[in-house]
Design a protein around this motif. Structure first.
Motif, PDB file in Angstrom:
ATOM      1  N   LYS A   1       0.834  -1.202   0.000  1.00 36.17           N
ATOM      2  CA  LYS A   1       0.000   0.000   0.000  1.00 36.17           C
ATOM      3  C   LYS A   1       0.869   1.252   0.000  1.00 36.17           C
ATOM      4  O   LYS A   1       0.600   2.202  -0.743  1.00 36.17           O
ATOM      5  N   TYR A   2       1.905   1.274   0.835  1.00 39.64           N
ATOM      6  CA  TYR A   2       2.807   2.426   0.864  1.00 39.64           C
ATOM      7  C   TYR A   2       3.453   2.658  -0.500  1.00 39.64           C
ATOM      8  O   TYR A   2       3.691   3.799  -0.890  1.00 39.64           O
ATOM      9  N   ARG A   3       3.754   1.601  -1.228  1.00 35.10           N
ATOM     10  CA  ARG A   3       4.340   1.783  -2.569  1.00 35.10           C
ATOM     11  C   ARG A   3       3.335   2.437  -3.512  1.00 35.10           C
ATOM     12  O   ARG A   3       3.723   3.213  -4.379  1.00 35.10           O
ATOM     13  N   ARG A   4       2.060   2.143  -3.346  1.00 32.72           N
ATOM     14  CA  ARG A   4       1.033   2.733  -4.208  1.00 32.72           C
ATOM     15  C   ARG A   4       0.735   4.181  -3.846  1.00 32.72           C
ATOM     16  O   ARG A   4       0.605   5.031  -4.723  1.00 32.72           O
ATOM     17  N   VAL A   5       0.601   4.456  -2.555  1.00 31.50           N
ATOM     18  CA  VAL A   5       0.148   5.782  -2.133  1.00 31.50           C
ATOM     19  C   VAL A   5       1.276   6.684  -1.630  1.00 31.50           C
ATOM     20  O   VAL A   5       1.082   7.872  -1.432  1.00 31.50           O
ATOM     21  N   GLY A   6       2.458   6.121  -1.408  1.00 35.00           N
ATOM     22  CA  GLY A   6       3.584   6.891  -0.896  1.00 35.00           C
ATOM     23  C   GLY A   6       3.651   6.850   0.619  1.00 35.00           C
ATOM     24  O   GLY A   6       2.735   6.368   1.288  1.00 35.00           O
ATOM     25  N   GLY A   7       4.745   7.346   1.152  1.00 36.08           N
ATOM     26  CA  GLY A   7       4.916   7.424   2.596  1.00 36.08           C
ATOM     27  C   GLY A   7       5.691   6.282   3.213  1.00 36.08           C
ATOM     28  O   GLY A   7       5.957   6.297   4.403  1.00 36.08           O
TER      29      GLY A   7
END
Length: 78
Positions: A35-41
């Motif tokens: 999820k972090y790879r998709r949305v950043g952060g």
């Protein structure tokens, strides 16, 4: 299956970790890192070929340490 000891040994040897190994190291689920790879952060990562995502221990430690807080009143700036 990987154990935390094996993952730490691989990371300390300079071997980049898979998503599952990085998640184990951070005590997160692999889906959270995805999820972090998709949305950043999330922690920085490298992509080899079409789909081989790998994380360095330095990236994981840096990301983890940036989230340390002394109290709940500290402002999160991510």
């Amino acid at each position: 299956p990987d154990t935390i000891e094996k993952v730490v040994a691989l990371a300390r040897a300079g071997i980049f970790l898979t998503t599952a190994q990085a998640a184990l190291y951070l005590n997160l689920s692999p889906r959270t890192l995805e999820k972090y790879r998709r949305v950043g952060g999330g922690p920085t990562y490298a992509i080899y070929g079409a789909r081989a995502v790998r994380y360095s221990i330095e990236s994981l430690d840096s990301w983890k340490n940036a989230r340390l807080r002394n109290s709940t009143s500290e402002v999160c700036r991510f």
